[in-house]
Design an enzyme around this catalytic site. Sequence first.
Site, mmCIF file in Angstrom:
data_model
loop_
_atom_site.group_PDB
_atom_site.id
_atom_site.type_symbol
_atom_site.label_atom_id
_atom_site.label_comp_id
_atom_site.label_asym_id
_atom_site.label_seq_id
_atom_site.Cartn_x
_atom_site.Cartn_y
_atom_site.Cartn_z
ATOM 1 N N ASP A 1 0.850 -1.182 0.000
ATOM 2 C CA ASP A 1 0.000 0.000 0.000
ATOM 3 C C ASP A 1 0.885 1.231 0.000
ATOM 4 O OD1 ASP A 1 0.792 -0.064 2.696
ATOM 5 O OD2 ASP A 1 -1.058 -1.087 3.254
ATOM 6 N N LYS B 1 -4.632 2.265 -2.586
ATOM 7 C CA LYS B 1 -5.745 3.099 -3.037
ATOM 8 C C LYS B 1 -6.021 2.779 -4.482
ATOM 9 C CE LYS B 1 -5.907 6.843 0.115
ATOM 10 N NZ LYS B 1 -5.415 8.167 0.385
ATOM 11 N N MET C 1 -3.084 8.380 12.897
ATOM 12 C CA MET C 1 -4.281 8.745 12.114
ATOM 13 C C MET C 1 -5.095 9.832 12.819
ATOM 14 S SD MET C 1 -5.416 4.869 11.066
ATOM 15 C CE MET C 1 -4.966 4.178 12.655
HETATM 16 N N1 SAH Z 1 1.175 0.055 10.579
HETATM 17 C C1 SAH Z 1 1.592 1.448 10.572
HETATM 18 C C2 SAH Z 1 0.447 2.370 10.893
HETATM 19 C C3 SAH Z 1 -0.613 2.391 9.838
HETATM 20 S S1 SAH Z 1 -1.905 3.509 10.198
HETATM 21 C C4 SAH Z 1 2.738 1.613 11.565
HETATM 22 O O1 SAH Z 1 3.066 0.679 12.290
HETATM 23 O O2 SAH Z 1 3.329 2.692 11.590
HETATM 24 C C5 SAH Z 1 -1.373 4.930 9.301
HETATM 25 C C6 SAH Z 1 -0.914 5.989 10.266
HETATM 26 O O3 SAH Z 1 0.400 5.701 10.692
HETATM 27 C C7 SAH Z 1 -0.815 7.369 9.663
HETATM 28 O O4 SAH Z 1 -2.072 8.024 9.660
HETATM 29 C C8 SAH Z 1 0.124 8.033 10.622
HETATM 30 O O5 SAH Z 1 -0.514 8.411 11.810
HETATM 31 C C9 SAH Z 1 1.074 6.901 10.952
HETATM 32 N N2 SAH Z 1 2.289 6.927 10.134
HETATM 33 C C10 SAH Z 1 2.722 5.990 9.274
HETATM 34 N N3 SAH Z 1 3.905 6.329 8.742
HETATM 35 C C11 SAH Z 1 4.225 7.517 9.280
HETATM 36 C C12 SAH Z 1 5.324 8.392 9.130
HETATM 37 N N4 SAH Z 1 6.340 8.110 8.307
HETATM 38 N N5 SAH Z 1 5.353 9.535 9.853
HETATM 39 C C13 SAH Z 1 4.336 9.828 10.686
HETATM 40 N N6 SAH Z 1 3.261 9.047 10.852
HETATM 41 C C14 SAH Z 1 3.207 7.899 10.167
#
Ligand code: SAH
Length: 540
Positions: free
Chosen positions: A76, A98, A213
């Site tokens: 994704d 998406k 998120m």
């Molecule tokens: N599985 C992922 C989270 C997925 S949900 C993890 O472990 O990080 C998606 C959310 O993750 C985004 O809305 C944001 O809040 C956060 N996120 C993912 N990558 C990010 C990044 N590089 N910097 C800041 N927030 C991030």
Amino acid sequence: MLDVAEPRGIGKHFVAPEARRGAGDGARLDELAAALRLGAAEPGVVYLVGAGPGDPGLVTARAARLVATADVILHDLLVARELIALARPDAELYDVGKVGDGRHVAQEDTNDLLVRLAGEGRSVVRLKGGDPMVFGRGGEELGELLAAGVRAEVVAGVTSGTGALASAGIPGTHRGVAQAVAFVTGHGAGDTPDGDRDWKSLATFPGTLVFYMAVKALPDIARELVAHGRPADEPVAIIERGTTDRQRTTRGPLSEIAGIARRAKVRAPALVVVGPVAALADQLDWRGVRPLAGKAVVVTRAGDQAGTLAGRLRGLGAAVLELPAIEIVPTSAPLPDFAGCDLLTVTSPAAAGALWDALRAAGLDARALAAAGTLVAIGPGTADALSKHGIVADLIPKRAVSEGLIEALDELGVAPRRAIIVQAEGGRALLADELGRRGVEVTTAALHRTQSVPLTDEQLATLASADAVLFASGSAAKSVASSLTASGATDLRAALGSARPIAIGPTTATALRDLGLQPAAVSDPHTIDGLIDATVALLS
Ligand code: SAH
């Protein structure tokens, strides 16, 4: 091509097969895999793999190995491009993040696809940003797979809640400041009736709150936390695109953070960190103090060669844009006859690669060079490139230009009779001429040539907004110039915008001047190290 109908709503791959796996990456990855005892992706198994928060350096070795060996990869958004580029050229890639109109692909479609592919005996990697089990629906997918009798494996990844915090200089826990850290979803926080969310417990949680998120619901989150007892002046940090070139941290007190974020146009993906540790971002900003922090640097080398230069510049804090303006292609020139040769000169890393490829194409290997007498590598990079094939240069002149060889031969009192020079087609004749003047019989073997790769208008616009553009060869300079001209530029200097040209050495500098571009710096020594030093000296 493997035969799988493309499910509805699931997008096509975004890394073209020819862009996957820069030359040599596969071999180096195999070495790493052997050293770490990592197996390849197996048929009929689905791997739920964490891809880390964005920085390719935070991809696990296991994830890289599986991506490099899988038949099918589903990914994704938020997944490092460099990771996906490791995929086999014949691997099938699905973007399930998406679809065209921005909607998410239905989870059921993804689950069905995973089960079906595994059932067909394919090895399948399901890549997810961060860690698959942290707000990644990894638990749901795993449950479905196991219920369907599919063999599955989960490969943890660096979650953004730790990766992005470390990158922003915010310790989740800190002695005397925070003894616990909670990962909380901000998704739906605004729509949920008050009673559904336990705001009281969240507000009184004895430690750091890290909201994922949470950009959209930030006003509600901040209001509810304060209403339920979190201090109004509690420090908050919002980290956008953590660990990437475009990371940004926005700070403010809890009661004001929503307005600050709105004015700063904070966008997802971002984490909202609530707690006293958030204030440490100001003093522990290790990224911001690096010598090239905040600088955008363009690298114009051929794709295969750009890796180390780009990586080292990134380590110094630069946002690096790789715009390979040239590519190296073999010519049809015959392999020279090494018998009777007493001086073999290889003039560049690309020439070293071309020599090796030509040897192999002729069914030969390094032993053929035994007949060639003294082997000279122009520049340490060339010596490295030779040594990758088990060939050790006898001499590396101190100055990494053709003139350096003449000096070195003079110093050693070596007087060759028959010399072979391996260099690019259309390369400088200086060395051949000088040796010729000394009565040496010279054969020039042009086994490769550099070919311009036209840059798109979009790439040229990005180039013009950078702080510096690095040229490691005259051909790269000429190629960029011809792209600029083709896009309608009449004044090359103006077309380069804020990007100050840096040349790796005098030959490249002359090429730039011939194009009407005055180099802002010329590196000395004329090596990658020198180029990096010159960039730091110019920009910091
Ligand atoms: N599985 C992922 C989270 C997925 S949900 C993890 O472990 O990080 C998606 C959310 O993750 C985004 O809305 C944001 O809040 C956060 N996120 C993912 N990558 C990010 C990044 N590089 N910097 C800041 N927030 C991030």
